[in-house]
Design an enzyme around this catalytic site. Sequence first.
Site, PDB file in Angstrom:
ATOM      1  N   TYR A  23      67.627  37.758  66.645  1.00 40.09           N
ATOM      2  CA  TYR A  23      67.972  39.127  66.180  1.00 40.09           C
ATOM      3  C   TYR A  23      69.591  39.391  66.090  1.00 40.09           C
ATOM      4  O   TYR A  23      70.703  39.552  66.762  1.00 40.09           O
ATOM      5  CB  TYR A  23      67.551  40.153  66.806  1.00 40.09           C
ATOM      6  CG  TYR A  23      67.769  42.004  66.271  1.00 40.09           C
ATOM      7  CD1 TYR A  23      67.985  42.329  64.937  1.00 40.09           C
ATOM      8  CD2 TYR A  23      68.724  42.323  67.259  1.00 40.09           C
ATOM      9  CE1 TYR A  23      68.492  43.305  64.358  1.00 40.09           C
ATOM     10  CE2 TYR A  23      68.879  44.458  66.219  1.00 40.09           C
ATOM     11  CZ  TYR A  23      69.219  44.271  65.522  1.00 40.09           C
ATOM     12  OH  TYR A  23      69.388  45.190  65.006  1.00 40.09           O
ATOM     13  N   TYR A  46      64.403  41.904  55.872  1.00 45.04           N
ATOM     14  CA  TYR A  46      64.428  42.187  57.781  1.00 45.04           C
ATOM     15  C   TYR A  46      63.225  42.291  58.445  1.00 45.04           C
ATOM     16  O   TYR A  46      62.694  43.812  57.577  1.00 45.04           O
ATOM     17  CB  TYR A  46      65.521  43.385  57.466  1.00 45.04           C
ATOM     18  CG  TYR A  46      66.286  43.266  58.666  1.00 45.04           C
ATOM     19  CD1 TYR A  46      67.776  42.571  58.221  1.00 45.04           C
ATOM     20  CD2 TYR A  46      66.833  44.516  59.208  1.00 45.04           C
ATOM     21  CE1 TYR A  46      68.955  42.778  59.863  1.00 45.04           C
ATOM     22  CE2 TYR A  46      67.629  44.678  60.162  1.00 45.04           C
ATOM     23  CZ  TYR A  46      68.675  43.759  60.814  1.00 45.04           C
ATOM     24  OH  TYR A  46      69.030  44.358  61.425  1.00 45.04           O
TER      25      TYR A  46
END
Lengths: 392, 501
Positions: A344, A294
């Site tokens: 994203y 992440y």
Amino acid sequence: MWTPARQTAIVGIGATEFSKDSGRTPMQLATEACLAACADAGLDPTLVDGMSLFSMERNHEIEVARNLGIPRLQFFSMVNHGGGGGCATVAMAAMAVHTGAADYVLAYRAFNERSWHRFGSGVQGHHASPEANDVSFSWTSPFGLLTPAQWAGMFATRYMHQYGATSEDFGRIAVADRRHAANNPAAFFHGRPITLEEHQASRIISDPLRLLDCCQESDGGVALLVTSAERVQGLDQEPAWVAAAAQGVAADQWMMRSYYRDDITGLPEMGVVAEQLWESSGLGPSDIQTAMLYDHFTPLVLPQFEEFGFCATGEARDFIADGNIEMGGGLPVNTNGGQLGEAYIHGMNGIAEGVRQIRGTSVNQVDGATNVLVTSGSGVPTSGLVLSAEGA
Amino acid sequence: MLWRMTGDDAVADSALDASLQALVGRQGTVQVAGDPVDGPAIRAWCDAMSEGNPSFTDEAAAAAGPHGGIVAPPATLNMWTMPDRIEGGTAGRDTDQPQHAAYQLLDDAGFTGVVATNSDQAYERHLRPGDVVSAQTTLSGISPQKQTALGIGYFVTTEVAYANQQGEAVGSLSFRVFKFRPGTGRSRGDGPAGTTPDDSPRPERPRPRWNQDQAWHWEGLRQRELRIQRFTGSGRLVHPPVVADPVTHSMDYDWVVATGRGFLYSWTAPEHPKAPAFDYPLVVGLVELEEGVRMVSNIVGVPPDQLEIGMPLEVCWLDSHDDVTLHQFRPARIERREGTLTMGEVTVGDPLPPCPIDVTRDLVVLGALATFDQQDVHHDRDAARAKGLPDIIMNILTSSGLVARWLGDWAGDGAVLRSLRIGLGVPNHPGDVMTMTGSVTGSVAGSVTGSAAGSVTGSVETGEVGAVTVSFVGANSLGSHVHGSAELVLPEGRRGAGENA
């Protein structure tokens, strides 16, 4: 968390294009992504009987179910804490299909967080009633610490101070991601690699974070289809087995503001995830060929290498040096371009890339990728997955 | 009055320029202080500046110090011959001084505003009680007409040579003032020129929300108390507060009032997006208090590039809403050094410890009085406003004194100030905070010669001292109030240590 090792699999992935302005509603994006995941698997969408969501999802499962014509849902859940819950949707789905709570579970994220609502603008308003979650922002918001980048900046400064990391070390994450994105036609930054010099020249967002340390708000949707071992036969894709899935919260946990622990340079909640993933899968760092970590903000990628044991505490800057996390390196990371380079989508696109690596269909395919690590939001209550080419 | 440039004005200005330039180079008569340097005046000065060096006030300690007896603080050099202090009193004040002729010409042409802009002092010999100071002034330059933030006007520069009753040179001063026409500044909005904050309404900061579990903390802040939750059974301190002791699960707690001292644990400086409720640069720090808990707070009075993790901080306050006070933290006022900094301890590039100075009305007024500066803009608010200023302003001798004190706090009692060069920027108005920051820019070991170090010449001649140069800035909410450089003579490290042993 107990998860059934290699008894369940991701059998379908679907996505819309990633953009700054989709021109469509989030509901349409969600519907498109879910239909695409079912089509990828070769499954009639009306057979889906479970939905696994994570918070900040505004397209509720009942709305998507109406659009897909799903006659009955017998499992649906919503994991808290936004981006930390991405891999947890797969964990929930895996538990559901393994226990028989459902047969086919869709997990998805779809939004226009660029064109409809600037996600990165953070928390500037407040709710009328001071419940615990509102109160929690009182310790930061009145001082102008309002956005995720600003929350991350506080960790980054301390990490730099404690371990001698520099802005250039953060930049190496961005350079690797953008290099991978440049090769990915689906990536927002397809064909646009960056240099470390460009990273260093990019403007400060919240010192020490620069623009190119930050993922960019995107429009788009990603969906995943999970089922159990006995149902993978007859579907169109090779299964990406869920070798392990886990959630994690550690002591004195806050949502990206865990500033009151003895040490704030680590990600102990990620450590909780790591411990379970290794134990549950029987694997370790040396068994992983590529990882989707992440990467909403580069400084919070470094301690992930440390929490998962790829390197010792404080040594991530050495681990990532010399192209080790780029294609051809020891551990290529975020081969889709990550959230800095592809889009994203709160980490759901990283899970989809993990599936492609297992299938051997990534645009940046890592040779012999049989085990892939995927993580969710860093600095928040989080989750992670190990996907594997080999079932039980 | 609204001033407009017209053709007539241009002609008048041209004539004024010629009259002014005719004065340049003129030298005034020697002015002699009406009273000698004396202890009471030195003590009043030290009180105003919070100066703690015993060489200025304590007979016994001074006898053992670098000067062998009490001396006047170097930064007082030019105050003994201030206009009301010279022999003959105010009668002799304007008669034969070239700068006053220039000021008169400018006053008559409407350039009635005045601010000091530069003061470059060099100290050759320390003044002692009983010395009678004399000064001779040369008008060394008048600039062409300039537009500045304050207004349209002229820079007037004088050079003053100071001597004692034996005719020995004690020091020199290059002094510059800006004489300006009130109301001609580059003002924003309709406020007074130049220095007025934009008073358009701005949005409030995000309002903190609390319930009965934390109300006591916010009530404490209203009373300027930093309250930390304490569980009465275990004594455990917790911040931010919880409901139960995480170990004993006791729900019995009260609070302790924190000392307000701590250090910087981490920080970030948000730059984008800018929220309209905040001033930038904005620093949000994570402060570890002496009591052991951490809290997020703004760090004020220090620019981001001067932040250092571990730097000592102290609490200050911000009334952010009608009913909300927030804690803020600023660099802690440094403790005065015990002993004296030695050359061996100084490296070029070293930062000086940042130090906040509260600009109270008392400090401005008492500072002006203690430096014999009776200009009305330093003590009379109405007079200041009539001259285009929103409030009284600190005089340059006080600014110099505060800088000298801060340098002395850092370098210690045995350090000797050799020169102090100061440029003034925005004014210091009452209610503001000026934070001193600086760094060492030069270091010359063992090469201080001649009478440069005044009464420490004994050590100088034997090469036992060196000199450091520091540059500094004192910034307030409007910007840089004072900036400049100073030279200090320090003892050599090793030899000094040996002598002490």
